[in-house]
Design a protein around this motif. Structure first.
Motif: not given
Length: 986
Positions: A686-698, A736-749
């Protein structure tokens, strides 16, 4: 004395000043997403032990000083801090969901963990993340949502799915994952009359899925975990009152048809190529696919009530659901009625908890003969659907002047569907009660006892109209009745479970310890009763045949140790010993160990204060899991000496007395567990306070002692083939999995998630190294199109290499002589691809702007091959003449211009096509109205489309074959559904 008086006066003034500075703060704590009040939320003055909890309605009241900080918290939600000012008197708080989800609870076998502390490859999908749309069966809630998990579903209403986790772990034994519902492992064997094991579960009652993918996570389930585990957790009761009503209306249409010749084109073909049949042509212009398919309307509604009984002391949830799903194939239909109850009381100062989940469903089906899809492709398009002069119920049929059906004549597909009533119904109860007691005198120890039951009773009938064309025998005349026009069945599947275990939890200075150990017992029972030839004529009555009950018993001992050191290093050790009644005593018990290690790198000093890296964890896992799921009857009988009794039609006559014959069956007392060893290495980040999270498995899996049907030497047994332990098989891949809160404000997510899986499977060893041909195909006199071969992917396509002329046109009957001996024979067949995709992908986007929401999902499959058996079986000009009757063929014949089918042509590689695809599964847009009335907290109205579009180079109807075997034999088409829905919260 004066000094003492002055002291008391000073103390009084100080207390008075303190009292005057205190402020009475009150208000309500709610959940921001739903607006529902939160009972038992904590309200604490920061830095002190002073605090209170909210009541049943989320209300609280607390005395605080100006400048104090009030901390509001609730499990699973982000805490919120508010400074008390002189003007603070009413303070209403709405707590948000914890977006980071590192502390989200994940259900695992016989317990829970958190995302932060998981050591194995575990993925959780919660109700907020479920796929939306016309979801009828539970598994489609997570289709495309998780790396390594594929779900293939046909278009039939309520139909089951082929679910694979990391491709499965076997060749011919079961590759289905173990499904656990609220702690109760269920069998994949369904009662007659049901469409699938999950068809009876209302998706609206499901709270979350936990998917255990590697052995270190799944080995706690031992003998049934080789193919992974899907744990389904249903919604629980809670103290605060809430009522929810959901309704979905869907309009189903056919997205595409298989291209065949129109009536006018067909007349031209017949006149050019089969002029002798011109007199058989009619005057109609009938599209038989349009006649057997239809547009339908589906409707689903669910009502749930949550609240506390007995003044809030007993959290409860009651739900009811109804789903009506007519299929796009004429006469097919699925109806489900479901009722659920959850009670979750806690007593003795939360030391004793009871969790009760009880569900009852009634599933009602009408099954349509899917073989009529292929019949519609072939039926003469110049004939009408109806014929008033027909003695077969007014439907056009081929009959002679005597009213007899013509020999070898095809039946009108519309008539076959409408004149057959194949129905089935299943009443199913499944539930569990759990007693969880934390000892008062030893609070580190919990004792848990669970009792579970899953019971299905099915019944149904298959009744054919006496006027039906199919039941008549040539030469019997229209006055004679139809034989075998009725059959009835009854079916039972019962699964009983008992388990008990102890959990010891202790926190030392630098060590967290959790020890679990227990015993599990499960008994599965099934029987089926069928009655045939039951019609209006007593002389044809045949007594019902009932299979003897097949009981399978599993007994297990299990243990697990979770050890955490300095909240940085985590170790999980698991052991399970399983015994199965499917094996003899010498091979009955199997041992299944596992171990996993995780390192929270982000907790090390060099990363602990990083502004970039907010989560970084390394996971390593190993384990052994088992397999004993095979064909129930075959494996049940394999180690026993059995005698088979002949059917009534196969009797030996001694004098004038008919006697049933008895034959011994195949026996192999040496069969034992199929075992799979699995290795897994993963990184969670997770980076930038979990703004982007992900997993890699082999991962890497090796299965040995495969349960397999294989030939035996002549005279060595009472059959020429039977179940044996042979061969080895490996799978390896990357997820491989990746997720991101591209925008996370009170009115727009806006959140976007993407997953991809690379998978490679290979057969390492077979008995005597010999090929085994598999994959039955249609056309000609039958045959196979796939092979199991050492060093190759399982079920690879085994074909002849087609030759082409200088213009690029295929030469009929010309194939490459691969062995160079001048003869084209089976030795010239080669492997061309396999049904497994090289890569699967899923993409999900969720966008919320104020009260608007928009979501959509994509799925893609790359590198998989499909054998177009529709074209290979029907794409020949000679088949225009079907035993003296005109028959249609696919327009794909114009690309090959093949005249006649042969055993070699039907196995030509020209029919093996690239099955890669990109599918937009659904797009949903909605708007939520909030606080529109005193009793209504929110109303969400939404609309959308399911099965939006499909992009592929495959020439057939759909490259996504429901069975997953890659052989396209006219599948039930997936409809395109236009949806409208409403979600109302009270």
């Amino acid at each position: 004395m004066r000094t003492l008086q002055q002291y008391f006066l000073l103390l009084f003034l100080s207390l008075s000043t303190l009292t005057m500075a205190q402020i009475n703060v009150s208000g309500t704590v709610t959940e921001q997403a739903s607006g529902q009040p939160l009972p038992a939320a904590n309200v604490v003055i920061k830095g002190t032990s002073t605090g209170t909890s909210t009541d049943f309605d989320g209300n609280y009241q607390i005395q605080a000083n100006e400048g104090d900080v009030l901390v509001f918290s609730y499990v699973g939600l982000l805490p919120q801090e508010v400074i008390v000012t002189s003007s603070t008197s009413v303070l209403n708080i709405a707590l948000e969901e914890d977006a980071a989800k590192l502390d989200e609870v994940v259900v695992i076998g016989y317990g829970t963990t958190t995302v932060r502390d998981a050591t194995g490859s575990v993925t959780a999908v919660t109700s907020e993340e479920f796929n939306q749309g016309n979801i009828v069966t539970a598994e489609n809630l997570l289709n495309g949502r998780t790396a390594g998990v594929t779900v293939n579903t046909s278009g039939a209403p309520g139909s089951g799915s082929t679910i694979r986790i990391r491709g499965g772990a076997s060749l011919t034994a079961s590759n289905d994952p173990l499904i656990v519902i609220d702690g109760l492992p269920v069998s994949n064997s369904t009662a007659g009359g049901s469409r699938s094991v999950l068809a009876a579960i209302n998706p609206n009652d499901i709270d979350s899925f936990s998917i255990l993918k590697d052995a270190s996570a799944s080995a706690i389930y031992g003998s049934r975990a080789s193919n992974g585990v899907i744990i389904i957790t249903t919604k629980k009761g809670r103290k605060s009152l809430s009522v929810n009503y959901d309704a979905t209306l869907g309009f189903n249409t056919i997205a595409d048809n298989i291209s065949v010749f129109s009536a006018d084109e067909f007349r031209t073909l017949i006149n050019d190529r089969q002029p002798g049949l011109a007199g058989e042509l009619g005057n109609a212009n009938t599209n038989w696919q349009d006649e057997i398919f239809r547009n339908t309307t589906t409707f689903t509604q669910n009502l749930s009530v949550r609240g506390g009984l007995y003044k809030g002391a007993l959290p409860a949830r009651l739900s009811a659901g109804q789903s009506s799903q007519p299929g796009v194939l004429e006469t097919s239909k699925f109806n489900r009625y479901s009722f659920g109850l959850a009670l979750n009381p806690s007593m003795l100062d939360d030391h004793f908890k009871i969790n009760l989940n009880a569900n009852f469903t009634r599933e009602e089906n009408r099954f349509a003969d899917q073989g009529q899809i292929n019949a519609a492709l072939r039926f003469d398009p110049t004939q009408s659907v109806y014929d008033p002069a027909s003695p077969f119920g007014g439907f056009f049929q081929y009959f002679d002047a005597n009213g007899d059906k013509r020999p070898n004549a095809p039946s009108n597909p519309v008539a076959t569907l409408l004149q057959t009533r194949n129905i089935g119904g299943v009443s199913r109860f499944f539930g569990k009660i759990e007693f969880d007691y934390k000892l008062h005198f030893f609070p580190e120890l919990r004792a848990v006892v669970q009792l579970g039951l899953d019971s299905s009773n099915g019944n149904g009938s298959n009744i054919v109209d006496p006027r039906s064309f199919n039941g008549f025998e040539t030469g019997t005349g229209i006055g004679d009745r139809q034989a075998n026009n009725r059959s009835f069945f009854e079916s039972l599947r019962e699964n009983k479970q008992f388990n008990s275990y102890l959990v010891y939890t202790k926190e030392f200075e630098n060590v967290n310890l959790e020890l679990t150990g227990g015993y599990d017992y499960q008994k599965f029972q099934r029987y089926d009763t069928t009655t045939n030839n039951l019609n209006a004529f007593p002389e044809d009555f045949v007594e019902p045949r009932r299979t003897e009950p097949i009981d399978v018993v599993l007994a297990s001992f299990f243990g697990r140790a979770n050890i955490g050191l300095k909240d940085k290093y985590l170790l999980t050790l698991t052991y399970r010993r399983d015994g199965s009644s499917r094996f003899v005593d010498d091979f009955r018990w199997g041992n299944f160990p596992a171990a996993a290690f995780a390192w929270k790198i982000d907790q090390e000093d060099f990363l602990k204060d990083s502004n970039l890296i907010s989560n970084l964890k390394l996971r390593l896992g190993w384990g052994i899991t088992g397999q004993q799921e095979f064909n129930d009857g075959a494996l049940f009988n394999a180690y026993q000496s059995t005698i088979g009794i002949s059917q009534d039609s196969n009797q030996y006559i001694f004098g004038v007395t008919p006697i049933l014959t008895a034959l011994p069956g195949y026996q192999n007392p040496l069969i034992k567990w199929e075992e799979t060893s699995q290795y897994n290495a993963g990184v969670d980040f997770g980076i930038l306070d979990q703004k982007v999270t992900g997993t890699v498995d082999v991962f890497f899996k090796r299965s040995k002692d495969l349960l397999f049907f294989a030939p035996v030497a002549d005279g060595a047994n009472f059959s020429n083939s039977g179940i044996q332990n042979i061969g080895e098989f490996t799978s390896k891949g990357v997820e491989f999995t990746i997720a991101s809160d591209i925008v996370n404000t009170e009115d727009f997510k806006w959140n976007v998630s993407y997953n991809a899986t690379l998978l490679d499977r290979k057969v390492d060893q077979l008995a005597l190294g010999a090929d085994i041909e598999t994959g039955g195909r249609s056309g000609g006199t039958g045959g196979t199109i796939q092979v199991l071969r050492e060093g190759e992917a399982p079920n690879s396509f085994f074909v002849y290499r087609q030759l082409f002329d200088n213009a690029g046109n295929p030469i009929e009957g010309a194939f490459q002589d691969l062995d160079g001996n001048g003869i084209i024979n089976a030795a010239d067949r080669y492997i061309k691809g396999n049904p497994d995709p090289d890569v699967t992908m899923g993409l999900r986007s969720d966008l919320n702007y104020k009260n608007f929401d928009l979501s959509f999902t994509f799925r893609a499959s790359l590198g998989n091959e499909v054998y177009n058996n529709v074209s290979s079986a029907n794409g020949y000009y000679s088949l225009l003449n079907a035993n003296g009757i005109p028959a249609n063929i696919p327009t794909a014949v114009s690309t090959t211009n093949f005249e006649t089918s042969t055993a070699q042509i039907i196995n030509s590689d020209i029919f093996v096509e690239d099955g890669s695809f990109l599918r937009m599964d659904n797009v949903i847009v909605g708007y939520t109205f909030r606080d529109i009335a005193d009793k209504i907290s929110s109303v969400r109205l939404w609309t959308g489309v399911q099965n939006v579009f499909l992009l592929t180079d495959y020439s057939g109807l759909d490259p996504e074959i429901p069975s997953g075997n890659g052989i396209d034999q006219t599948i039930y088409p997936r409809p395109r559904t236009f949806l409208f829905g409403a979600n109302v919260s009270f």
